[in-house]
Design a protein around this motif. Structure first.
Motif, PDB file in Angstrom:
ATOM      1  N   VAL A  92      -1.570   0.748  -1.979  1.00  0.00           N
ATOM      2  CA  VAL A  92      -2.978   0.946  -2.397  1.00  0.00           C
ATOM      3  C   VAL A  92      -3.352   2.417  -1.816  1.00  0.00           C
ATOM      4  CG1 VAL A  92      -5.343   0.433  -2.463  1.00  0.00           C
ATOM      5  CG2 VAL A  92      -3.762  -1.264  -3.135  1.00  0.00           C
ATOM      6  N   PRO A 139      -4.819   5.166  -4.672  1.00  0.00           N
ATOM      7  CA  PRO A 139      -5.862   4.332  -4.467  1.00  0.00           C
ATOM      8  C   PRO A 139      -6.373   3.999  -6.078  1.00  0.00           C
ATOM      9  CG  PRO A 139      -6.002   6.420  -3.380  1.00  0.00           C
ATOM     10  CD  PRO A 139      -4.757   6.543  -4.071  1.00  0.00           C
ATOM     11  N   ALA A 183      -5.994   0.407  -7.020  1.00  0.00           N
ATOM     12  CA  ALA A 183      -6.487  -0.708  -5.929  1.00  0.00           C
ATOM     13  C   ALA A 183      -6.949  -1.681  -6.789  1.00  0.00           C
ATOM     14  CB  ALA A 183      -7.693  -0.172  -5.265  1.00  0.00           C
TER      15      ALA A 183
END
Length: 222
Positions: free
Chosen positions: A171, A175, A178
């Motif tokens: 992650v 990102p 996520a």
């Protein structure tokens, strides 16, 4: 009278084993549906969710009838209690397997961490082997083999910790993944809980054969 009790107990043990085999298949089906992003199979599992609970009720009812009608001696009473307790853990394993299916349907998008999916497959293989091991130990009243389930549990917990770190690292690198990847945390936690329940069953195997009751694993830091 005692021969009647033993005959009914044999039938009860057979029911317990059948429930264990059913739940073992559900573990495989649930995790495969998640790794393969197969929402259809997961939905089918959810629709059939009540079968394990129904089987648990049948076993519990039969066990209580045995105690009430056959008036077992102390040793036999212990055997029936072990079935009742172990059945509860089998039912919880089934609930965890179903929760994996629920998570498969719930997750939006497809998680994108194949290395974590590989660990999930490894964890699944390990817990299924553990369940077969403990069911065999139960039928054979093999206390030694029951105790060995803690070795499998240690492997599952190691994979759990490694997978958790992989998810965090993944992650951080991506990102945008996520939200989808959060489901990985749920799945590995459910598999680790399944391992806990299998070790509980091993404790009931030991209780059944020796009357000794204790925790095979100490509480661990997550």
């Amino acid at each position: 009278m005692h021969e009647i009790f033993l005959d009914e107990l044999k039938k009860l043990n057979a029911q317990f084993m059948e429930m264990g085999v059913l739940v073992n298949d559900l573990i495989d089906k649930g995790t495969r549906s998640f790794v393969e992003h197969d929402k259809k199979t997961a939905q089918e599992m959810i629709a059939e969710d009540k079968e394990v609970a129904k089987e648990a009720v049948r076993i519990e009812k039969k066990a209580l009838e045995l105690m009430a009608l056959q008036q077992p001696v102390a040793t036999d009473f212990r055997v029936v209690i072990s079935i009742l307790k172990a059945t509860t853990d089998i039912e919880r394993i089934g609930e965890n397997a179903n929760s994996i299916a629920v998570e498969t349907v719930r997750v939006k998008g497809n998680p994108r961490l194949p290395e974590v999916e590989k660990v999930i497959s490894n964890m699944t293989h390990q817990v299924r082997e553990m369940l077969v091991q403990v069911l065999t130990a139960y039928v054979q009243e093999d206390e030694k083999n029951a105790r060995l389930t803690v070795l499998g549990h240690a492997k599952v917990f190691k994979d759990y910790k490694n997978a958790r770190q992989m998810i965090i690292d993944g992650v951080e690198q991506e990102p945008d993944a996520a939200v989808a990847s959060a489901s990985y945390f749920v799945i590995i936690r459910l598999l680790e809980r399944i391992s806990d329940h299998i070790v509980n069953i091993a404790s009931w195997v030991i209780y059944k054969s020796s009357g000794e009751l204790f925790e095979l694993i100490k509480p661990k830091k997550k």
